[in-house]
Write a protein that holds these residues in place. Structure first.
Motif, PDB file in Angstrom:
ATOM      1  N   ASN A  73       1.541  13.533  -4.370  1.00  0.00           N
ATOM      2  CA  ASN A  73       0.937  12.408  -3.645  1.00  0.00           C
ATOM      3  C   ASN A  73       0.725  11.169  -4.509  1.00  0.00           C
ATOM      4  O   ASN A  73      -0.213  10.417  -4.306  1.00  0.00           O
ATOM      5  N   THR A  74       1.600  11.000  -5.503  1.00  0.00           N
ATOM      6  CA  THR A  74       1.589   9.767  -6.290  1.00  0.00           C
ATOM      7  C   THR A  74       2.916   9.043  -6.065  1.00  0.00           C
ATOM      8  O   THR A  74       3.907   9.645  -5.635  1.00  0.00           O
ATOM      9  N   LEU A  75       2.924   7.760  -6.354  1.00  0.00           N
ATOM     10  CA  LEU A  75       4.113   6.930  -6.141  1.00  0.00           C
ATOM     11  C   LEU A  75       5.306   7.519  -6.887  1.00  0.00           C
ATOM     12  O   LEU A  75       5.239   7.760  -8.089  1.00  0.00           O
TER      13      LEU A  75
ATOM     14  N   THR B 285       0.862  -1.173   0.000  1.00  0.00           N
ATOM     15  CA  THR B 285       0.000   0.000   0.000  1.00  0.00           C
ATOM     16  C   THR B 285       0.897   1.222   0.000  1.00  0.00           C
ATOM     17  O   THR B 285       1.856   1.302   0.781  1.00  0.00           O
ATOM     18  N   ILE B 286       0.599   2.164  -0.862  1.00  0.00           N
ATOM     19  CA  ILE B 286       1.439   3.355  -1.007  1.00  0.00           C
ATOM     20  C   ILE B 286       1.334   4.226   0.238  1.00  0.00           C
ATOM     21  O   ILE B 286       0.248   4.678   0.612  1.00  0.00           O
ATOM     22  N   GLU B 287       2.490   4.426   0.878  1.00  0.00           N
ATOM     23  CA  GLU B 287       2.595   5.254   2.077  1.00  0.00           C
ATOM     24  C   GLU B 287       3.034   6.665   1.668  1.00  0.00           C
ATOM     25  O   GLU B 287       3.637   6.843   0.601  1.00  0.00           O
ATOM     26  N   PRO B 288       2.796   7.658   2.526  1.00  0.00           N
ATOM     27  CA  PRO B 288       3.208   9.032   2.200  1.00  0.00           C
ATOM     28  C   PRO B 288       4.704   9.156   1.866  1.00  0.00           C
ATOM     29  O   PRO B 288       5.072   9.911   0.962  1.00  0.00           O
ATOM     30  N   SER B 289       5.554   8.409   2.558  1.00  0.00           N
ATOM     31  CA  SER B 289       6.999   8.512   2.321  1.00  0.00           C
ATOM     32  C   SER B 289       7.425   7.938   0.972  1.00  0.00           C
ATOM     33  O   SER B 289       8.564   8.118   0.552  1.00  0.00           O
TER      34      SER B 289
ATOM     35  N   CYS C 175       5.792   8.776  -1.786  1.00  0.00           N
ATOM     36  CA  CYS C 175       5.155   9.661  -2.769  1.00  0.00           C
ATOM     37  C   CYS C 175       5.991  10.888  -3.111  1.00  0.00           C
ATOM     38  O   CYS C 175       6.813  11.350  -2.317  1.00  0.00           O
TER      39      CYS C 175
ATOM     40  N   LYS D  27      -1.968   6.682  -6.426  1.00  0.00           N
ATOM     41  CA  LYS D  27      -1.971   7.653  -5.334  1.00  0.00           C
ATOM     42  C   LYS D  27      -1.757   6.988  -3.978  1.00  0.00           C
ATOM     43  O   LYS D  27      -1.975   5.785  -3.818  1.00  0.00           O
ATOM     44  N   GLU D  28      -1.359   7.820  -3.038  1.00  0.00           N
ATOM     45  CA  GLU D  28      -1.205   7.396  -1.651  1.00  0.00           C
ATOM     46  C   GLU D  28      -2.446   6.635  -1.195  1.00  0.00           C
ATOM     47  O   GLU D  28      -3.580   7.020  -1.507  1.00  0.00           O
TER      48      GLU D  28
END
Length: 161
Positions: free
Chosen positions: A57-59, A47-51, A53, A99-100
């Motif tokens: 706010n995308t990978l 799962t895409i985390e903020p760190s 991105c 996205k996140e």
């Protein structure tokens, strides 16, 4: 896909590696749920985390590149001809975004195995759309280098099923 006996040994080893302070562990392995490893194919998801991105706010492409390199390396170790190797080339095509908070599926598979392995790794978004496709080329280390995982993690890369 079920894991092969060598793949199961590799997955167990990767759980040990997660507890090291290595780049592989902190940047990738601790953040990915590994599903299976067999005959050079490694599957997982995260799962895409903020760190992970960029400012949109995308990978981030840098995270994708790290993931492709690390996933490709370990995927080829699950192949009967897999060897501890160095990355000599890494090529990534970025074709989509996620996205996140979204889930990303990752699959690596061999193009060529052995002493000059080539591995293809694809990242897919939650709806199955291709986000990125990477190709990594590896050159195997000398026989002495093949002992590193056996000595440190009790994983013999030369042991086949």
């Amino acid at each position: 896909m079920a894991s092969s006996p060598k793949g199961l040994r590799l997955l167990k080893t990767l759980e040990q590696i997660k507890n090291t302070p290595s780049f592989d562990a902190t940047a990738v392995l601790k953040r990915v749920k590994l599903h299976s490893a067999s005959d050079g194919v490694l599957k997982g998801s995260f799962t895409i985390e903020p760190s992970m991105c960029n400012l949109g706010n995308t990978l981030h492409g840098g995270h994708i590149a790290s993931l492709v390199d690390v996933f490709s390396f370990y995927s080829q170790l699950s192949h009967p001809d897999g060897r501890l190797s160095w990355t000599t080339n890494l090529n990534i095509i970025f074709v989509g975004s996620a996205k996140e908070g979204e889930t990303v599926n990752v699959e690596s598979k061999p193009v060529r195995s052995g002493n000059a392995a080539i591995v293809e790794t694809c990242l897919y978004g939650c709806n199955g759309n291709l986000l990125a496709k990477g190709t990594a080329t590896f050159v195997a280390g000398h026989e002495k280098y093949q002992q590193v995982f056996k000595d440190g993690f009790n994983f013999n890369v030369q042991e086949t099923d």
